[in-house]
Motif scaffolding. Structure first.
Motif, mmCIF file in Angstrom:
data_model
loop_
_atom_site.group_PDB
_atom_site.id
_atom_site.type_symbol
_atom_site.label_atom_id
_atom_site.label_comp_id
_atom_site.label_asym_id
_atom_site.label_seq_id
_atom_site.Cartn_x
_atom_site.Cartn_y
_atom_site.Cartn_z
ATOM 1 N N ASP A 224 -22.630 46.991 -81.180
ATOM 2 C CA ASP A 224 -21.862 46.303 -80.138
ATOM 3 C C ASP A 224 -20.503 45.842 -80.646
ATOM 4 O O ASP A 224 -19.477 45.970 -79.962
ATOM 5 C CB ASP A 224 -22.644 45.109 -79.605
ATOM 6 N N LEU A 225 -20.473 45.301 -81.857
ATOM 7 C CA LEU A 225 -19.205 44.816 -82.411
ATOM 8 C C LEU A 225 -18.206 45.949 -82.622
ATOM 9 O O LEU A 225 -16.993 45.749 -82.533
ATOM 10 C CB LEU A 225 -19.450 44.096 -83.736
ATOM 11 N N ILE B 130 -29.778 44.081 -87.923
ATOM 12 C CA ILE B 130 -28.488 43.856 -87.260
ATOM 13 C C ILE B 130 -27.866 45.155 -86.749
ATOM 14 O O ILE B 130 -26.686 45.176 -86.413
ATOM 15 C CB ILE B 130 -27.507 43.157 -88.228
ATOM 16 N N ARG B 131 -28.642 46.229 -86.674
ATOM 17 C CA ARG B 131 -28.085 47.508 -86.265
ATOM 18 C C ARG B 131 -27.493 47.436 -84.850
ATOM 19 O O ARG B 131 -26.389 47.905 -84.601
ATOM 20 C CB ARG B 131 -29.159 48.594 -86.332
ATOM 21 N N ALA C 173 -30.570 34.903 -91.060
ATOM 22 C CA ALA C 173 -29.499 35.269 -90.119
ATOM 23 C C ALA C 173 -28.145 35.434 -90.791
ATOM 24 O O ALA C 173 -27.148 35.693 -90.117
ATOM 25 C CB ALA C 173 -29.395 34.208 -89.018
ATOM 26 N N GLU C 174 -28.089 35.310 -92.121
ATOM 27 C CA GLU C 174 -26.802 35.328 -92.813
ATOM 28 C C GLU C 174 -25.996 36.586 -92.544
ATOM 29 O O GLU C 174 -24.789 36.533 -92.326
ATOM 30 C CB GLU C 174 -27.017 35.169 -94.325
ATOM 31 N N LYS C 175 -26.664 37.747 -92.571
ATOM 32 C CA LYS C 175 -25.931 38.997 -92.347
ATOM 33 C C LYS C 175 -25.284 39.007 -90.966
ATOM 34 O O LYS C 175 -24.135 39.438 -90.805
ATOM 35 C CB LYS C 175 -26.864 40.187 -92.510
ATOM 36 N N GLY C 176 -26.025 38.553 -89.977
ATOM 37 C CA GLY C 176 -25.468 38.508 -88.624
ATOM 38 C C GLY C 176 -24.337 37.516 -88.508
ATOM 39 O O GLY C 176 -23.296 37.782 -87.893
ATOM 40 N N LEU D 19 -31.809 41.492 -69.446
ATOM 41 C CA LEU D 19 -31.280 40.246 -69.995
ATOM 42 C C LEU D 19 -31.473 40.182 -71.503
ATOM 43 O O LEU D 19 -31.433 39.117 -72.097
ATOM 44 C CB LEU D 19 -31.964 39.050 -69.323
ATOM 45 N N ASP D 20 -31.701 41.336 -72.097
ATOM 46 C CA ASP D 20 -31.862 41.397 -73.537
ATOM 47 C C ASP D 20 -30.503 41.285 -74.225
ATOM 48 O O ASP D 20 -29.487 41.739 -73.711
ATOM 49 C CB ASP D 20 -32.537 42.704 -73.960
ATOM 50 N N ALA D 21 -30.503 40.714 -75.399
ATOM 51 C CA ALA D 21 -29.316 40.656 -76.258
ATOM 52 C C ALA D 21 -29.776 40.890 -77.684
ATOM 53 O O ALA D 21 -30.883 40.482 -78.064
ATOM 54 C CB ALA D 21 -28.618 39.307 -76.129
ATOM 55 N N PRO D 22 -28.984 41.547 -78.511
ATOM 56 C CA PRO D 22 -29.420 41.834 -79.883
ATOM 57 C C PRO D 22 -29.646 40.555 -80.674
ATOM 58 O O PRO D 22 -28.958 39.551 -80.464
ATOM 59 C CB PRO D 22 -28.262 42.655 -80.460
ATOM 60 N N PRO D 23 -30.592 40.570 -81.584
ATOM 61 C CA PRO D 23 -30.841 39.398 -82.423
ATOM 62 C C PRO D 23 -29.773 39.273 -83.503
ATOM 63 O O PRO D 23 -29.118 40.240 -83.867
ATOM 64 C CB PRO D 23 -32.211 39.690 -83.032
#
Length: 745
Positions: A65-66, A59-60, A88-91, A50-54
């Motif tokens: 994923d993108l 942001i690697r 979180a701006e980069k994400g 149930l993990d998801a990237p932060p």
């Protein structure tokens, strides 16, 4: 959330309809719907955690994923507080860039993006996100139960979709839903939410139709209300006002409520006549202010004050800006009794108008070229395009005029160019033309044509000859001299075949070859053996050896495949059908040599027997020989003198270094389906500013812009015009009705 998960599975199907996920779903977690539950419901790329990237600062994983997830949901988790958005701006920027470029030409991974965050909507612009909040929502099942159940749901859905694509009508049903939803988007929705609305509603209806009803009956209204609420806090009602006004105005134009005229230096115009003046140069229409205000007062529900309409149109950029901020403009007009006066109008830009209505404006000065079904001339007229108002335009084919009738269709794979030619073939045959198709890529096999034309038309009008080893022989004797009464006739017949096989040769070699044929053919009658001729050439010095070397390979293929000992005369007399010669791959690397030899032989026959029209179609022009003196080049240049037309198609109109394109651009019937590349360049060639202005991004299979010599019923002549519309379907023409009567179908 479940609908977003379901729509992600169809992202690639949506992309083919130019619908992309251009908003990020922001899910605000709550006590009852924690982060883990949202991840379980949304994440469909992996089931082992149930993990998801932060969202940041590293942001690697999100970037990976993108770039790679296709037909799935890219989920990220934001754990930062409102005052920590810098981390979180980069994400955030990655999500914004992903949705902003969702429809880009270089986009290969189509997906939806979801961010589980309390504060991301502070940073991400309203037109790039949809926010989902939970109030009194409760759940009865564990996170693990959701994950396990949805894994099974995904597996069953994928299997059912694959089966529907392979054995059913899934794509047809899917496209039908998209088209219907796209044409009925509620006016209350902000334009930035249109794609999200189309995707959610399609996913809902497809699921209920193809799987099993799962959602409550009021879910559709909930989707509308939810999307409508997304931007109300950050923008005025101008989008809603412009959208509603535009929808009503477009509908009234489509229904013929207004008379359409072109703008002139002084435009004939009587007030109150419900007339719209079209300015093609400025790409705008002039609507009498009284007509706009009538729409606002009587038909719009989003405004109570007509001033709000002009303010919205001005703010939205649909009215031209000027130094005085005037909302209406003046044009010079003159009444029907000759009184000049200044006419105040709203100058509405084309951007508010539908592509269909823009096409109507293009027809204003084309009335003489357009025919209703019952007006289509019964003799010699070839319908080529059907306009948005259901009328036809085409070319008058007259034997005495010796006009060029070369047809060149271009467009990306699946745009409808092969289908267009398939419709033209039976129409030409119905006009009394001899029609021969050389199929070099399998576009016109019987199986393919049965998908393009009614079965009875294919069965009654087409003769298929599949040339190849262990298949059928070449249908004619390429060395035949029958019908050649003089030595020059014999030389021309054999030279046309040899020149086609050799490719380009210089003038000196050409003279030597003709001299050789003068000696060789002196005492020949009936037919010559091409292999014997080749042997004699080898004995005639260096020039003959070079010619023999060029044609040896294709003669070996002909020897293996064989040929019928008949002439083109006999073939046409025996069959009386459209001849489709499928060359396949059985003739090895010499496919185009054999094609050129058959075309050369056929054109020579036509020059000797010019009693009617001959149309030669080649399904795909790739690397055929269009060099000077080749059969194909000669037909394009001189075919009109012998009533011979070449019909061909290629993916690209602009392709540097392609000789066949340079030659085929001389065609006087050019059909532009959606281009495969250089869309802007093609659009500019046709007089538009760019691809979007030409409407290429809205083109469906069979849509075309036709540049051709169209028949003018007032002058009785063919004249150069450009029209946008649909390729004419054979069954929509009087030819089909005549066919059914003639063949008893």
């Amino acid at each position: 959330m479940l609908l977003n998960r379901l729509r992600s599975w169809h992202s690639s199907f949506f992309a083919k309809k130019d619908v992309y996920s251009d908003n990020t779903l922001i899910v605000k977690p709550s006590t009852e719907v924690p982060v883990a539950l949202s991840v379980a419901i949304l994440k469909n790329t992996r089931y082992d955690s149930l993990d998801a990237p932060p969202i940041g600062p590293n942001i690697r994983s999100l970037k990976f994923d993108l770039e790679t997830v296709n037909d799935g949901v890219v989920v990220a988790v934001d754990v930062y507080a409102a005052d920590q958005v810098k981390k979180a701006e980069k994400g955030y920027d990655m999500f914004i860039n992903d949705t902003s470029g969702a429809g880009g030409n270089d986009k290969t991974a189509h997906h939806i993006t979801a961010l589980i965050s309390q504060w991301a909507d502070i940073y991400i612009p309203p037109d790039k996100r949809c926010v989902l909040k939970f109030s009194d929502t409760t759940t009865e099942y564990s996170v693990e139960t959701y994950r396990t159940s949805l894994k099974r749901l995904d597996a069953n859905m994928i299997l059912r979709t694959e089966y529907g694509c392979n054995c059913g009508n899934f794509i047809k049903a899917f496209n039908k839903h998209v088209d219907e939803i796209q044409n009925n988007i509620p006016t209350a929705l902000p334009s930035s939410k249109h794609n999200t609305y189309i995707m959610l509603m399609t996913a809902l209806r497809i699921y209920n139709e193809w799987y099993s009803p799962l959602f409550s009956s009021d879910i559709e209204q909930y989707i509308v209300d939810w999307l409508r609420s997304q931007e109300q806090e950050v923008q005025p009602l101008y989008d809603i006002i412009c959208s509603e006004y535009g929808k009503i105005l477009n509908q009234k134009i489509a229904e013929g409520c207004y008379r359409l005229i072109l703008k002139e230096e002084t435009t004939p115009f009587d007030k109150g006549s419900h007339t719209i003046v079209v300015d093609k140069d400025e790409r705008r229409i002039y609507v009498e202010t009284a007509d706009s205000y009538d729409i606002a007062k009587d038909e719009m529900t989003s405004i109570a004050d007509t001033d709000s309409l002009t303010a919205a149109l001005y703010s939205g950029g649909y009215l031209p800006h000027n130094a005085k901020s005037e909302k209406s403009v003046r044009i010079a007009a003159i009444t029907s009794d000759g009184t000049p006066y200044p006419l105040y109008v709203h100058a509405i830009k084309y951007t508010l108008l539908t592509q269909e209505n823009r096409q109507r404006f293009d027809l204003i000065d084309k009335e003489a070229n357009l025919f209703k079904y019952e007006e289509i001339p019964s003799e010699g007229f070839l319908p080529l395009i059907k306009t948005v108002d259901g009328r036809f335009a085409g070319k008058m084919l007259r034997y005495a005029n010796e006009e060029s009738n070369i047809y060149f269709g271009t467009g990306r794979t699946g745009s409808g160019k092969s289908w267009a030619i398939a419709q033209i073939l039976p129409m030409l045959f119905s006009l009394g033309h001899i029609v021969v198709v050389f199929d070099v890529s399998g576009s016109y096999t019987k199986e393919k044509l049965l998908k393009m034309l009614p079965a009875e038309v294919v069965e009654k009008l087409f003769k298929f000859i599949n040339v190849g080893a262990s298949k059928e022989p070449i249908p004619v004797d390429l060395g035949s001299l029958r019908g050649c009464e003089t030595l020059p006739d014999k030389k021309r017949a054999i030279f046309s075949v040899l020149r086609a096989a050799t490719g380009a040769i210089d003038k000196c070699t050409s003279r030597k070859l003709k001299g050789f044929l003068s000696d060789y053919l002196t005492d020949k009658e009936g037919s010559v053996g091409l292999n014997d001729l080749c042997s004699k050439l080898e004995q005639d010095g260096a020039f003959g050896a070079e010619i023999a070397d060029r044609i040896e390979s294709v003669l070996d293929d002909i020897r293996e495949v064989g040929y019928d000992e008949q002439t083109w005369d006999e073939l046409f007399l025996n069959e009386r059908k459209i001849i489709v010669v499928n060359l396949g791959n059985e003739v090895g690397d010499s496919t185009h040599q054999l094609l050129d030899m058959m075309v050369g032989s056929l054109f020579n026959w036509q020059m000797s027997h010019d009693m009617g029209f001959l149309s030669i179609a080649i399904d795909e022009l790739i690397d055929q020989d269009f060099s000077t003196g080749s059969p194909l080049q000669t037909i394009v240049k001189q075919g009109r003198k012998f009533h011979t037309a070449l019909i061909g198609a290629s993916q690209d109109y602009f392709n540097q270094g392609s000789s066949h394109l340079d030659t085929m651009k001389q065609a006087n019937i050019k059909s532009f389906c959606r281009p495969g590349k250089s869309e802007d360049r093609v659009a500019q060639k046709l007089g538009y500013s760019n691809a979007a202005d030409a409407g290429f991004n809205k083109f469906k299979a069979g849509d075309t812009i036709l540049e051709f010599d169209g028949y003018n019923k007032e002058t009785g002549e063919n004249e150069a015009i450009t029209l946008k519309g649909r390729v004419v379907d054979f069954v929509e023409t009087p030819f089909y009705e005549k066919f059914k009567v003639l063949y008893g179908c």
